[in-house]
Design an enzyme around this catalytic site. Sequence first.
Site, PDB file in Angstrom:
ATOM      1  N   HIS A 209       0.808  -1.223   0.000  1.00 41.85           N
ATOM      2  CA  HIS A 209       0.000   0.000   0.000  1.00 41.85           C
ATOM      3  C   HIS A 209       0.835   1.264   0.000  1.00 41.85           C
ATOM      4  CE1 HIS A 209      -3.088  -2.914   0.948  1.00 41.85           C
ATOM      5  NE2 HIS A 209      -3.873  -2.060   0.334  1.00 41.85           N
ATOM      6  N   CYS A 525     -10.221  -3.137  -9.668  1.00 43.63           N
ATOM      7  CA  CYS A 525      -9.726  -1.980  -8.904  1.00 43.63           C
ATOM      8  C   CYS A 525      -8.333  -2.219  -8.331  1.00 43.63           C
ATOM      9  CB  CYS A 525     -10.701  -1.575  -7.810  1.00 43.63           C
ATOM     10  SG  CYS A 525     -10.995  -2.857  -6.596  1.00 43.63           S
TER      11      CYS A 525
HETATM   12  C1  PEP Z   1      -6.518  -5.301  -4.236  1.00 43.87           C
HETATM   13  O1  PEP Z   1      -6.178  -6.159  -3.420  1.00 43.87           O
HETATM   14  O2  PEP Z   1      -6.309  -5.401  -5.457  1.00 43.87           O
HETATM   15  C2  PEP Z   1      -7.203  -4.070  -3.796  1.00 43.87           C
HETATM   16  C3  PEP Z   1      -7.678  -3.210  -4.657  1.00 43.87           C
HETATM   17  O3  PEP Z   1      -7.288  -3.850  -2.464  1.00 43.87           O
HETATM   18  P1  PEP Z   1      -6.069  -3.352  -1.560  1.00 43.87           P
HETATM   19  O4  PEP Z   1      -4.966  -2.924  -2.494  1.00 43.87           O
HETATM   20  O5  PEP Z   1      -6.596  -2.245  -0.737  1.00 43.87           O
HETATM   21  O6  PEP Z   1      -5.724  -4.557  -0.766  1.00 43.87           O
END
Ligand code: PEP
Length: 595
Positions: A209, A525
Amino acid sequence: MRTEPPPRRDPASSRERVLTGLAVSPGVAIGPAHVIESGLARVPEYFVPPDEVADEGRRFADATAKARRQLRKLMNKAAGLPESAAEEIRYLLEAHLAIVSDSRLVRGVARRIAEHRLNAEWAVQAELAFIVRQFAAMDDSYLAGRVQDIRDVGSRLIRNLVDRRYPTYSAMAPDAVVLAEEVTPADTALMDPERIGGFATVLGGAEGHTAIMARSLGLPAVLGVAGLLHGIESGQTIVVDGTAGQVVVDPDPATLEHFRHRQARMAAERAQLRALIAVPSVTRDHEAVHLQANIDLPHEVAAALDVAAEGVGLLRTEFSFMNRSDVPTEDEQFETLRAVVEGMQGRPVTLRTLDVGGEKLASALGDRFPPSSNPALGARAIRLSLKEPSLLEAQFAAMLRAGALGPVRILLPMVATQGQLRQAKAILDRVVRRLERRRVAIADPVPPLGAMIEIPGAALAADALARECDFFALGTNDLIQYTLAIDRGDEQVAELYEPLHPAVLRLVQFTTQAALRARIPLSVCGEMAGDARLTALLIGLGIRDLSMSTSSLLRIKQRVRQLDALAARRRADVIMDQSDIARIASLIADFNEAL
Ligand code: PEP
Ligand code: MG
């Protein structure tokens, strides 16, 4: 984008050093280093009002008294050790006790509080940095050892002053480049791209993240740089090349010139892309591809509107639980969501319930859950929400209320089973009934409830899950992590994190087809949605909704408009017959180059 190598340098006169790491967020930052020393707490920094200066001085005196008590206790304990060890430790603790009783450090901090009105933590940090700089200039190994003692005492004082430590980036030179052992996702939430040029760290993978936040803030970043902090001091000139994955320390004039030139070229390219803001996102054969924004905090709405995002395809609500010591109330959560929903002015917003755990730790929930031995597989996301229904109820209530102000959808992270969806739906129904009884204005009809498909088992059971929810959002970041057993935040295995692995592509295809069969909407996403290299493949697989960092959106729109959806589908059919990653990559590259 292809990058030219920097010019050759003259080794005799040059102090320039080039370090390499993972290129996680494109762009070039040039600025003075702001080194966040590991082991030193990062602290809040503020000026104390004049009438509270005396209190602040007492707070510092209390912290030194506490440190003396702690050190005496440690000395008593050490007395029980074997003689040689006890003696060694006694010397050390006596030295610390002397520093904390009366020393330049203590006097200097008291003066900074009294004369400059710095808060106590900041005063300790500032005085410490001052002393360390002076000692470093003396080039004496005995003194270097004393510096460590002073640092240790400083850290102890800061620990005594603050309950919880949050980083601060407020006292930095403009365009500073942050260099740190680690920058957590919560840290990035405090970074202001107007003040920070970019950052580089020793730890961290390309799809964690922290990397995602860097991209969405548009901050050039290089992670996983071994040896980054060796011999570096705040103030040295640094170049962070987030496109090539390089950090240059003390660049020569010719190197600086080269990077300034690249910065200017990239700015010109960004300006050119802005011409696409007003044009629709359609392929050459007139297929509409909807482009939405992933955001973490309300202030990012402006950036989403600026690039004409059609909505927010993913709001990661966990970021509102970071950098604070208490859980936000339902009303506070509502205000955050209201800012996003109203800010988006009628465009749809997908609100995801809490996804903490794994690498995303929310300080607000710190003590509520025991640490997991394997956090990525532990009580995170929907599992945690169902264990603590009061958390989920407050989130649902805030979301339903925000849904009265504009179109929203509710999204559940890390879903694996139909049972989880049924449980969440039952809680949602309960909250709807409670709010209706109280005549609180809520979304009417009740917003669609969707599932993130980001666990391989969920992708393989997509048909079954589709029967229990209203839409899917493919979370490719976690899907890749769990399919390939690669920690997305670990720089040591970053090169094995591979979106083009046939197993990943098959799961994406399988989920997409399950959604089409069930006639429920599906969006992507995860970060694959914002990777222009993959746009043709995703469109070829039948995906028409992509949600991504705002900084990628125009680049993806450019790609969509160059594409022919039918040709992309034919190419995807060929690719899905392949099992070799290199072959898949070259089939994609050929297709992209022909555009
Ligand atoms: C993912 O895992 O692709 C996602 C969009 O969620 P995060 O990146 O917040 O885990
Ligand atoms: Mg995820």
